[in-house]
Design a protein around this motif. Structure first.
Motif, PDB file in Angstrom:
ATOM      1  N   PRO A   4      43.856  27.268  85.483  1.00 40.94           N
ATOM      2  CA  PRO A   4      43.906  27.417  84.010  1.00 40.94           C
ATOM      3  C   PRO A   4      43.675  28.859  83.564  1.00 40.94           C
ATOM      4  O   PRO A   4      44.204  29.316  82.568  1.00 40.94           O
ATOM      5  CB  PRO A   4      42.787  26.473  83.526  1.00 40.94           C
ATOM      6  CG  PRO A   4      41.879  26.321  84.680  1.00 40.94           C
ATOM      7  CD  PRO A   4      42.728  26.432  85.908  1.00 40.94           C
ATOM      8  N   HIS A   5      42.899  29.514  84.305  1.00 39.49           N
ATOM      9  CA  HIS A   5      42.679  30.911  83.958  1.00 39.49           C
ATOM     10  C   HIS A   5      43.979  31.695  84.007  1.00 39.49           C
ATOM     11  O   HIS A   5      44.234  32.559  83.160  1.00 39.49           O
ATOM     12  CB  HIS A   5      41.659  31.519  84.930  1.00 39.49           C
ATOM     13  CG  HIS A   5      40.301  30.891  84.819  1.00 39.49           C
ATOM     14  ND1 HIS A   5      39.446  31.139  83.785  1.00 39.49           N
ATOM     15  CD2 HIS A   5      39.661  30.008  85.641  1.00 39.49           C
ATOM     16  CE1 HIS A   5      38.326  30.454  83.941  1.00 39.49           C
ATOM     17  NE2 HIS A   5      38.429  29.743  85.073  1.00 39.49           N
ATOM     18  N   GLN A   7      46.895  30.627  83.543  1.00 35.34           N
ATOM     19  CA  GLN A   7      47.755  30.366  82.393  1.00 35.34           C
ATOM     20  C   GLN A   7      47.314  31.160  81.180  1.00 35.34           C
ATOM     21  O   GLN A   7      48.120  31.775  80.467  1.00 35.34           O
ATOM     22  CB  GLN A   7      47.723  28.866  82.081  1.00 35.34           C
ATOM     23  CG  GLN A   7      48.436  28.026  83.111  1.00 35.34           C
ATOM     24  CD  GLN A   7      48.191  26.555  82.879  1.00 35.34           C
ATOM     25  OE1 GLN A   7      47.572  26.165  81.890  1.00 35.34           O
ATOM     26  NE2 GLN A   7      48.669  25.730  83.779  1.00 35.34           N
ATOM     27  N   ALA A   8      46.026  31.117  80.986  1.00 37.83           N
ATOM     28  CA  ALA A   8      45.505  31.859  79.841  1.00 37.83           C
ATOM     29  C   ALA A   8      45.810  33.335  79.976  1.00 37.83           C
ATOM     30  O   ALA A   8      46.192  34.015  79.022  1.00 37.83           O
ATOM     31  CB  ALA A   8      44.002  31.618  79.708  1.00 37.83           C
ATOM     32  N   GLN A   9      45.610  33.795  81.159  1.00 36.32           N
ATOM     33  CA  GLN A   9      45.859  35.219  81.358  1.00 36.32           C
ATOM     34  C   GLN A   9      47.328  35.561  81.182  1.00 36.32           C
ATOM     35  O   GLN A   9      47.671  36.618  80.641  1.00 36.32           O
ATOM     36  CB  GLN A   9      45.366  35.627  82.747  1.00 36.32           C
ATOM     37  CG  GLN A   9      43.859  35.649  82.847  1.00 36.32           C
ATOM     38  CD  GLN A   9      43.399  35.721  84.288  1.00 36.32           C
ATOM     39  OE1 GLN A   9      44.192  35.986  85.185  1.00 36.32           O
ATOM     40  NE2 GLN A   9      42.120  35.481  84.498  1.00 36.32           N
ATOM     41  N   ALA A  11      49.384  34.004  79.303  1.00 33.95           N
ATOM     42  CA  ALA A  11      49.672  33.988  77.867  1.00 33.95           C
ATOM     43  C   ALA A  11      49.205  35.270  77.202  1.00 33.95           C
ATOM     44  O   ALA A  11      49.902  35.874  76.375  1.00 33.95           O
ATOM     45  CB  ALA A  11      49.009  32.755  77.226  1.00 33.95           C
ATOM     46  N   LEU A  12      48.011  35.660  77.592  1.00 33.11           N
ATOM     47  CA  LEU A  12      47.500  36.911  77.029  1.00 33.11           C
ATOM     48  C   LEU A  12      48.387  38.093  77.390  1.00 33.11           C
ATOM     49  O   LEU A  12      48.649  38.981  76.574  1.00 33.11           O
ATOM     50  CB  LEU A  12      46.079  37.158  77.552  1.00 33.11           C
ATOM     51  CG  LEU A  12      44.964  36.392  76.836  1.00 33.11           C
ATOM     52  CD1 LEU A  12      43.671  36.545  77.595  1.00 33.11           C
ATOM     53  CD2 LEU A  12      44.815  36.860  75.421  1.00 33.11           C
TER      54      LEU A  12
ATOM     55  N   GLN B  37      37.302  34.642  84.186  1.00 26.44           N
ATOM     56  CA  GLN B  37      36.937  34.724  82.769  1.00 26.44           C
ATOM     57  C   GLN B  37      36.854  36.167  82.312  1.00 26.44           C
ATOM     58  O   GLN B  37      37.263  36.522  81.201  1.00 26.44           O
ATOM     59  CB  GLN B  37      35.600  34.010  82.561  1.00 26.44           C
ATOM     60  CG  GLN B  37      35.713  32.514  82.641  1.00 26.44           C
ATOM     61  CD  GLN B  37      34.349  31.856  82.622  1.00 26.44           C
ATOM     62  OE1 GLN B  37      33.318  32.520  82.486  1.00 26.44           O
ATOM     63  NE2 GLN B  37      34.333  30.549  82.750  1.00 26.44           N
ATOM     64  N   THR B  40      40.208  37.372  81.698  1.00 28.52           N
ATOM     65  CA  THR B  40      40.774  36.868  80.441  1.00 28.52           C
ATOM     66  C   THR B  40      40.232  37.638  79.250  1.00 28.52           C
ATOM     67  O   THR B  40      40.962  37.995  78.323  1.00 28.52           O
ATOM     68  CB  THR B  40      40.466  35.368  80.301  1.00 28.52           C
ATOM     69  OG1 THR B  40      40.828  34.687  81.508  1.00 28.52           O
ATOM     70  CG2 THR B  40      41.197  34.796  79.132  1.00 28.52           C
ATOM     71  N   GLN B  44      42.205  39.890  76.665  1.00 23.32           N
ATOM     72  CA  GLN B  44      42.118  39.687  75.218  1.00 23.32           C
ATOM     73  C   GLN B  44      41.764  40.973  74.490  1.00 23.32           C
ATOM     74  O   GLN B  44      42.299  41.271  73.414  1.00 23.32           O
ATOM     75  CB  GLN B  44      41.054  38.629  74.931  1.00 23.32           C
ATOM     76  CG  GLN B  44      41.569  37.228  75.002  1.00 23.32           C
ATOM     77  CD  GLN B  44      40.474  36.221  74.700  1.00 23.32           C
ATOM     78  OE1 GLN B  44      39.299  36.587  74.581  1.00 23.32           O
ATOM     79  NE2 GLN B  44      40.848  34.980  74.593  1.00 23.32           N
TER      80      GLN B  44
END
Lengths: 72, 592
Positions: A4-5, A7-9, A11-12, B37, B40, B44
């Motif tokens: 999941p990380h 994916q988030a990354q 997207a970012l 994290q 991320t 961000q």
């Protein structure tokens, strides 16, 4: 999906890329504007340099001929 | 829009943490989780900063830059005069332009290779047509580099700058040398091209000559390497009138901001230009002498129809036979125009006679009233201008209205009669051939015709005031040139004493008429006694009196200073007071 990380990354990252693209376009726009400004100011700069050279020459000549007077 | 994405699709960050199975795995996973994290978050942050930067640029910078461009344009608008001032003082022409750097030469292989990487992206994105055009044109020609010298308006200093170089080739080579150094400097400074600023440009120094070489000290005046010749004529974007000095002010992105200092055209080819100047002067003088004056000549008044000095169609006009077509031409604007237009063309070839013809033809029917008065057409024109305010109205606008037709006149009947209107209105564009007074009816017709004529003329004319014009004669008088005497008291006296002689006259009598009447009466009634005449004069019109008393009455009547009672008294009492005048009339009576 596995990470999941990730994916988030991703997207970012895509967001970042989009923003960078916009930024690049903005910078290019600014670049063009500034270039236009510089092109228009070329004559003004030439004029300023002419005045400067005139002032310097006048100052030099006045000092050389001994005509330079103290400021009031 | 599909684009090449640099986002990692499926790559995983490689971790260098080595974890063993079991306990290490848990720790590793925690570590991994933490790192993920952290990543991320960092991403961000990056995204946030980029978007913030984007917003700042779009919202603040661009409007400020646009305002700055507007204000700097205003500055130039106000200060631009001084550049012209300096140019005039040195008699040079300063042309500033952007000269794109063309690096595609065999000499700049390494620098080209590196610069092309930087410049290609810029070239693709820039819209400046100037640079794109010259990138296409100057691929094999290296544009001249610039000396980092101040632009100097005086040409003398230009020569002093390069004392060792006498040829343009050498100057050009020196420029190339500097360009090479520039490029190297460019590469060394940063990956992105920057505006180059001369370090000593703004330092105040007293010795201009010394300063001139400051920026060159690092470069030095070196022997020029064997470089390809520069075709400087292609490089400047703006047209240069004559070869002159080119100086580079700065480098902006991929182009040089340059100034070409060239002497003005008056200096180039002096021999040829002298001839040209002489020829031009001669031709201009000839044109001035022969050309028609700026102000159109006033119309020449003509007394006769046939007295046209024109040569081309003069064969018609000199004879009386041609009067009819001339009259028609006069009254029909179309014909008049046809007469005008060839004359106008001839007028440009410039003969004063033909210009006179033009004016004559423009107002063909106006009588030569001025000639009669002043004795000449040419002098009369000046006199006309001064004497005739009506004429002046046309004179000022004549040049513009040269193509405008004279107003249509419907006074064909007038030419047959012995008209006298022109005596009063010499400046009117009326087709009155003869300067004679007109009857009232014809004059009214005149007014109507003039009012109905072309509006362009009618706005000049103010015919409505003719009724108010005290100098205009509303009564037909047979004698030309006679002055009209208006008298209000005379009107009253006339009403009281008017007999048949005065009945037909409305308000006034001319002085000549008065004298005529008196003389005729005296001649007719030489037999009557003075007493009887005096008595008759007291009661009857002065026409019955024949003696000096009657004359006295008439004079008093003319001067309009008498009442009825006083005249009666004077008739009886002041008979002997005339003195020499009485003696004169007695002589007349005696002679009669």
């Amino acid at each position: 999906m596995e990470n999941p990380h990730e994916q988030a990354q991703n997207a970012l990252l895509s967001r970042i890329i989009n923003n960078m693209e916009n930024l690049n376009e903005s910078v290019v726009t600014i670049n063009k504007c500034l270039q236009e400004v510089n092109r228009n100011n070329l004559d003004t700069e030439i004029l300023s340099q002419m005045w400067e050279s005139y002032l310097r020459n006048a100052e030099f000549n006045l000092e050389t001929t001994g005509q330079k007077k103290d400021p009031l | 829009m599909k684009r090449y994405s640099i986002a990692p699709s499926s790559s995983r960050r490689k971790s260098t943490i080595k974890a063993s199975f079991g306990e290490d795995t848990a720790a590793a996973r925690e570590e991994l989780e933490r790192l993920e994290q952290e990543t991320t978050l960092v991403l961000q942050e990056i995204d946030k900063n980029i978007s913030r930067g984007n917003a700042i640029i779009n919202d603040r910078l661009i409007p400020i830059i646009k305002d700055y461009s507007v204000e700097s344009k205003k500055v130039w608008d106000n200060a631009g005069f001084w550049k012209f001032f300096f140019e005039q003082s040195a008699n040079v022409e300063l042309n500033s332009y952007e000269d794109p750097i063309n690096l595609n030469t065999e000499l700049n292989t390494i620098t080209n290779a590196r610069n092309n990487l930087f410049n290609d992206d810029d070239n693709d994105e820039e819209d400046s047509e100037v640079e794109i055009d010259h990138n296409e044109n100057n691929k094999d020609i290296e544009t001249g580099g610039g000396q980092f010298l101040k632009p100097i308006s005086k040409p003398i200093h230009i020569e002093e700058e390069t004392p060792t170089w006498s040829t343009e080739q050498s100057k050009v080579q020196q420029q190339q040398q500097q360009q090479l150094l520039q490029q190297q400097r460019q590469i060394q400074s940063s990956s992105t091209p920057q505006l180059h600023k001369r370090p000593s440009s703004l330092l105040p120094e007293y010795n201009k000559l010394a300063k001139r070489y400051d920026s060159n000290d690092s470069l030095g005046i070196q022997n020029p390497p064997s470089l390809t010749a520069i075709d400087s004529s292609n490089s400047p974007i703006k047209k240069r009138s004559s070869p002159g000095k080119v100086q580079t002010i700065r480098q902006s992105l991929d182009s040089y901001h340059r100034v070409s200092i060239s002497p003005k055209k008056s200096w180039s080819t002096p021999a040829k230009t002298d001839l040209e100047h002489q020829n031009n002067k001669r031709s201009s003088m000839i044109q001035e002498l022969l050309s028609s004056p700026t102000l159109p000549e006033p119309p020449v008044l003509q007394s006769e129809l046939g007295n046209y000095p024109s040569s081309s169609s003069s064969s018609h006009r000199s004879t009386s036979k041609s009067q009819e077509p001339i009259d028609a031409a006069r009254f029909s604007p179309i014909l008049v125009e046809s007469v005008f237009s060839p004359e106008k063309r001839k007028r440009q070839s410039a003969s004063p006679q033909k210009s006179r013809e033009n004016t004559v033809q423009r107002f063909p029917t106006t009588p030569k009233f001025a000639e009669r008065l002043s004795g000449g057409g040419s002098s009369a024109r000046a006199g006309d201008r001064a004497n005739t305010p009506l004429q002046l109205r046309f004179g000022t606008g004549d040049e513009e209205d040269s193509d405008i037709q004279p107003p249509e006149l419907q006074n064909i009947a007038l030419t047959t009669t012995t008209d006298t209107s022109s005596d009063r209105n010499p400046g009117l564009l009326d087709n009155i051939p003869i300067p004679e007074l007109e009857p009232v009816d014809s004059r009214k017709r005149f007014d109507e015709s003039v009012e109905n004529s072309a509006h362009k003329r009618s706005r000049l004319l103010d015919v409505g005031d003719d009724d108010d014009n005290v100098f205009l004669d509303n009564v037909s008088n047979k004698s030309a040139g006679s002055t009209i005497y208006h008298s209000l008291t005379q009107k009253e006296t006339n009403q009281s004493r008017d007999n048949t002689n005065h009945s037909h006259q409305s308000q006034s009598r001319s002085l000549s008429q008065v004298f005529d009447d008196v003389i005729s009466r005296i001649a007719n009634r030489s037999a009557t006694s003075p007493a009887a005449a005096a008595a008759a004069a007291a009661h009857e019109a002065p026409a019955t009196a024949t003696t000096s008393t009657e004359v006295h009455d008439l004079f008093k009547e003319v001067t309009s200073t008498l009442d009825d009672s006083t005249t009666q008294l004077d008739n009886t009492e002041n008979t002997g007071d005339l003195g020499p005048l009485q003696q004169r009339w007695r002589n007349i009576n005696g002679k009669d």
